[in-house]
Design a protein around this motif. Structure first.
Motif, PDB file in Angstrom:
ATOM      1  N   GLY A  67       0.907  -1.239  -0.124  1.00 18.16           N
ATOM      2  CA  GLY A  67       0.151   0.069   0.200  1.00 18.16           C
ATOM      3  C   GLY A  67       0.746   1.174   0.011  1.00 18.16           C
ATOM      4  O   GLY A  67       0.636   2.224  -0.733  1.00 18.16           O
ATOM      5  N   TRP A  68       1.841   1.217   0.633  1.00 16.93           N
ATOM      6  CA  TRP A  68       2.937   2.507   0.716  1.00 16.93           C
ATOM      7  C   TRP A  68       3.455   2.613  -0.697  1.00 16.93           C
ATOM      8  O   TRP A  68       3.478   3.595  -1.082  1.00 16.93           O
ATOM      9  N   ASP A  69       3.835   1.398  -1.469  1.00 20.42           N
ATOM     10  CA  ASP A  69       4.212   1.328  -2.629  1.00 20.42           C
ATOM     11  C   ASP A  69       3.164   2.063  -3.770  1.00 20.42           C
ATOM     12  O   ASP A  69       3.699   2.633  -4.586  1.00 20.42           O
ATOM     13  N   MET A  70       2.128   1.750  -3.259  1.00 18.36           N
ATOM     14  CA  MET A  70       1.221   2.258  -4.451  1.00 18.36           C
ATOM     15  C   MET A  70       1.050   3.816  -4.343  1.00 18.36           C
ATOM     16  O   MET A  70       0.416   4.524  -5.402  1.00 18.36           O
ATOM     17  N   MET A  71       1.607   4.578  -3.581  1.00 20.22           N
ATOM     18  CA  MET A  71       1.670   6.028  -3.405  1.00 20.22           C
ATOM     19  C   MET A  71       2.410   6.448  -4.560  1.00 20.22           C
ATOM     20  O   MET A  71       2.247   7.745  -4.942  1.00 20.22           O
ATOM     21  N   VAL A  72       3.204   5.649  -5.328  1.00 18.28           N
ATOM     22  CA  VAL A  72       3.658   6.019  -6.282  1.00 18.28           C
ATOM     23  C   VAL A  72       2.862   6.410  -7.491  1.00 18.28           C
ATOM     24  O   VAL A  72       3.349   7.165  -8.441  1.00 18.28           O
ATOM     25  N   ASN A  73       1.618   5.899  -7.642  1.00 21.93           N
ATOM     26  CA  ASN A  73       0.589   6.493  -8.486  1.00 21.93           C
ATOM     27  C   ASN A  73       0.148   7.943  -8.291  1.00 21.93           C
ATOM     28  O   ASN A  73      -0.273   8.579  -9.236  1.00 21.93           O
ATOM     29  N   LEU A  74       0.536   8.473  -7.161  1.00 17.76           N
ATOM     30  CA  LEU A  74       0.025  10.076  -6.632  1.00 17.76           C
ATOM     31  C   LEU A  74       1.212  10.874  -6.681  1.00 17.76           C
ATOM     32  O   LEU A  74       1.192  11.995  -6.822  1.00 17.76           O
ATOM     33  N   LEU A  75       2.532  10.269  -6.559  1.00 16.98           N
ATOM     34  CA  LEU A  75       3.698  10.995  -6.465  1.00 16.98           C
ATOM     35  C   LEU A  75       4.489  11.331  -7.629  1.00 16.98           C
ATOM     36  O   LEU A  75       4.679  10.478  -8.577  1.00 16.98           O
ATOM     37  N   GLU A  76       5.043  12.414  -8.053  1.00 24.86           N
ATOM     38  CA  GLU A  76       5.952  12.807  -8.888  1.00 24.86           C
ATOM     39  C   GLU A  76       7.159  13.346  -8.445  1.00 24.86           C
ATOM     40  O   GLU A  76       7.261  13.858  -7.385  1.00 24.86           O
ATOM     41  N   GLN A  77       8.187  13.296  -9.328  1.00 23.33           N
ATOM     42  CA  GLN A  77       9.653  13.706  -8.684  1.00 23.33           C
ATOM     43  C   GLN A  77       9.642  15.103  -7.998  1.00 23.33           C
ATOM     44  O   GLN A  77       9.240  15.990  -8.644  1.00 23.33           O
ATOM     45  N   TYR A 129       1.980  21.445  -0.003  1.00 23.78           N
ATOM     46  CA  TYR A 129       2.214  19.825   0.143  1.00 23.78           C
ATOM     47  C   TYR A 129       1.406  19.040  -0.849  1.00 23.78           C
ATOM     48  O   TYR A 129       0.210  19.429  -0.861  1.00 23.78           O
ATOM     49  N   LYS A 130       2.063  18.250  -1.476  1.00 22.36           N
ATOM     50  CA  LYS A 130       1.167  17.371  -2.533  1.00 22.36           C
ATOM     51  C   LYS A 130       0.221  16.494  -1.481  1.00 22.36           C
ATOM     52  O   LYS A 130      -1.045  16.150  -1.974  1.00 22.36           O
ATOM     53  N   MET A 131       0.912  15.845  -0.598  1.00 15.26           N
ATOM     54  CA  MET A 131       0.059  15.057   0.553  1.00 15.26           C
ATOM     55  C   MET A 131       0.568  15.245   1.913  1.00 15.26           C
ATOM     56  O   MET A 131       1.605  15.809   2.090  1.00 15.26           O
ATOM     57  N   VAL A 132      -0.203  15.100   2.831  1.00 10.11           N
ATOM     58  CA  VAL A 132      -0.008  14.866   4.391  1.00 10.11           C
ATOM     59  C   VAL A 132      -0.094  13.455   4.690  1.00 10.11           C
ATOM     60  O   VAL A 132      -1.213  12.855   4.097  1.00 10.11           O
ATOM     61  N   THR A 133       0.731  12.798   5.115  1.00  8.18           N
ATOM     62  CA  THR A 133       0.855  11.386   5.512  1.00  8.18           C
ATOM     63  C   THR A 133       0.393  11.257   6.918  1.00  8.18           C
ATOM     64  O   THR A 133       1.306  12.089   7.763  1.00  8.18           O
ATOM     65  N   VAL A 212      -6.127  12.976  -9.481  1.00  6.82           N
ATOM     66  CA  VAL A 212      -4.861  13.234  -9.277  1.00  6.82           C
ATOM     67  C   VAL A 212      -3.804  12.248 -10.016  1.00  6.82           C
ATOM     68  O   VAL A 212      -2.876  12.661 -10.600  1.00  6.82           O
ATOM     69  N   TYR A 213      -3.997  11.004  -9.823  1.00 13.89           N
ATOM     70  CA  TYR A 213      -3.372   9.948 -10.560  1.00 13.89           C
ATOM     71  C   TYR A 213      -3.680  10.030 -11.843  1.00 13.89           C
ATOM     72  O   TYR A 213      -2.692   9.936 -12.816  1.00 13.89           O
ATOM     73  N   LYS A 214      -4.822  10.430 -12.515  1.00 14.33           N
ATOM     74  CA  LYS A 214      -5.252  10.349 -13.800  1.00 14.33           C
ATOM     75  C   LYS A 214      -4.656  11.617 -14.539  1.00 14.33           C
ATOM     76  O   LYS A 214      -4.553  11.602 -15.851  1.00 14.33           O
ATOM     77  N   THR A 215      -4.407  12.750 -13.829  1.00 14.18           N
ATOM     78  CA  THR A 215      -3.849  13.990 -14.272  1.00 14.18           C
ATOM     79  C   THR A 215      -2.415  14.066 -14.193  1.00 14.18           C
ATOM     80  O   THR A 215      -1.912  14.985 -14.244  1.00 14.18           O
ATOM     81  N   PRO A 219       4.675   9.173 -16.044  1.00 13.55           N
ATOM     82  CA  PRO A 219       4.065   8.031 -15.831  1.00 13.55           C
ATOM     83  C   PRO A 219       4.509   7.481 -14.488  1.00 13.55           C
ATOM     84  O   PRO A 219       5.650   7.979 -13.977  1.00 13.55           O
ATOM     85  N   ALA A 220       3.580   6.835 -13.943  1.00 14.51           N
ATOM     86  CA  ALA A 220       4.200   6.131 -12.555  1.00 14.51           C
ATOM     87  C   ALA A 220       5.107   5.134 -12.762  1.00 14.51           C
ATOM     88  O   ALA A 220       4.987   4.311 -13.708  1.00 14.51           O
ATOM     89  N   ILE A 221       6.214   5.366 -12.019  1.00 13.43           N
ATOM     90  CA  ILE A 221       7.537   4.372 -12.287  1.00 13.43           C
ATOM     91  C   ILE A 221       7.254   2.882 -11.509  1.00 13.43           C
ATOM     92  O   ILE A 221       8.001   2.885 -10.480  1.00 13.43           O
TER      93      ILE A 221
END
Length: 378
Positions: A67-77, A129-133, A212-215, A219-221
């Motif tokens: 689930g942590w790894d799935m946050m790659v879908n929302l994060l960009e460099q 911030y893009k996200m707060v965890t 956010v993922y769709k826009t 690409p998600a790495i």
């Protein structure tokens, strides 16, 4: 059920006979007409557990860590992330997000406490911030974060910022109101409050997060954790149509379906209240024994587990085996530098909702006896 040592750690927890029976489902194709609705209904029931009407659940074979790894879908460099940290798992969640290019700002609190709302407001005022965890319940400390207040604060200051909750040790045992609290991500798994053997990663995403993922602009790495692969699968099964990307854990999903049917057979409020009552009583028992919990206050104490400081003169290599000999498995600590100074006990699932099993009573009895045998005097 075959007699066995009670597993009273903060997960995996004890599983019901029905769940174990579902795990013994014969070999079944993942596109079998009998399995397709099982998977589809499971997706729908996950939504009910977190009290959402519109969120998108993902149920994928793998550890909760997936689930942590799935946050790659929302994060960009270079995306900025504010991490509210209450222990070991907050550290490692941030470590995972850094792998995908996130720039982490951490808000910490002393052991047993949680960052203040004032500190959160101050941090949100300093940058976008893009996200707060936040870890809802950090299994290393038993500290419960107030995700309702956190989400309200974040959304009032920065509506675009995603509120991402590690709910591995909270889904199924703590109050979560996904829609009304304005959450964007809940990360969980099968083996804790949901009462199913380990092996399923469960992520729930808001429509804001999906957008956010769709826009995203790059690409998600990732491959296996990529929502481009999994979103069509989840949507197909919920529509009662077979689909394939990677083979699901069929027997585990049968077990999840069985557990979720039981969980959703009564209002979630009833389940929340049962866990709160048992936890409150257990913490009082700990205090009556002259011990102190790691969590420093009632409102920051989890309802699914408790971490307890060891009394002077007693060590983990003494206490854990002492209870094990009496048929109860508990866990030592895992905080860096403090792991040997406290122990952890889980109180989730059927151990709470079916008190006639006597699980909590046995824990209290064996803990009291073991401490006394080891020379502790309350």
């Amino acid at each position: 059920m075959t007699p066995h040592k009670l597993c009273m750690i903060p997960g995996p927890i004890e599983f019901s006979e029905d769940v174990l029976q579902a795990m013994s489902t014969p070999a079944t194709s993942h596109v079998d007409p009998n399995f397709v609705p099982i998977f589809g209904e499971s997706i729908e029931m996950v939504r009910k557990v977190v009290l959402s009407e519109t969120a998108q659940p993902f149920i994928v074979s793998g550890s909760c860590t997936l689930g942590w790894d799935m946050m790659v879908n929302l994060l960009e460099q270079g995306d900025e992330v504010l991490a509210l940290n209450t222990g070991y798992f907050g550290d490692h969640f941030s470590e995972c997000l850094e792998v995908y290019g996130a720039k982490i700002t951490t808000l910490r609190a002393e052991v047993g406490s949680r960052p203040s709302n004032a500190a959160l407001k101050e941090a949100l005022g300093q940058k976008k911030y893009k996200m707060v965890t936040v870890t809802h319940v950090d299994t290393s400390t038993g500290v419960l974060s107030d995700i309702k207040a956190i989400a309200q604060t974040v959304k009032s200051i920065s509506p675009e910022t995603l509120v991402v909750v590690d709910g591995v040790c909270s889904v199924g045992s703590e109050e979560i109101r996904f829609d009304s609290w304005g959450l964007d991500i809940i990360i969980s798994g099968s083996q804790k409050g949901l009462g199913v053997p380990p092996g399923l990663s469960i992520v729930v995403a808001s429509q804001q997060a999906i957008n956010v993922y769709k826009t995203r602009t790059t690409p998600a790495i990732s491959y296996y954790s990529n929502w481009n692969k999994w979103l069509p699968i989840m949507q197909a099964y919920e529509s009662r149509k077979p689909a394939y990307f990677a083979t699901p854990a069929v027997q585990l999903i049968y077990a999840l379906h069985t557990s979720l049917k039981k969980i959703t057979s009564e209002p979630m409020e009833v389940r929340f209240e049962k866990h709160q009552q048992v936890a409150s009583k257990f913490r009082q028992t700990v205090r009556d024994l002259g011990l102190k919990t790691v969590a420093q206050c009632e409102e920051c104490s989890a309802n699914g587990m408790t971490a307890v400081w060891l009394p002077e003169g007693i060590e983990i290599p003494q206490l854990v085996p002492a209870l094990a000999k009496k048929g109860v498995q508990i866990a030592g600590g895992i905080l860096n530098g403090l792991a040997g100074k406290y122990f952890r006990i889980g109180h989730m699932g059927i151990s709470v909702t079916e008190p006639e099993r006597g699980h909590i009573d046995k824990v209290v009895e064996t803990l009291s006896e073991s401490l006394k045998e080891l020379g502790y005097k309350a």
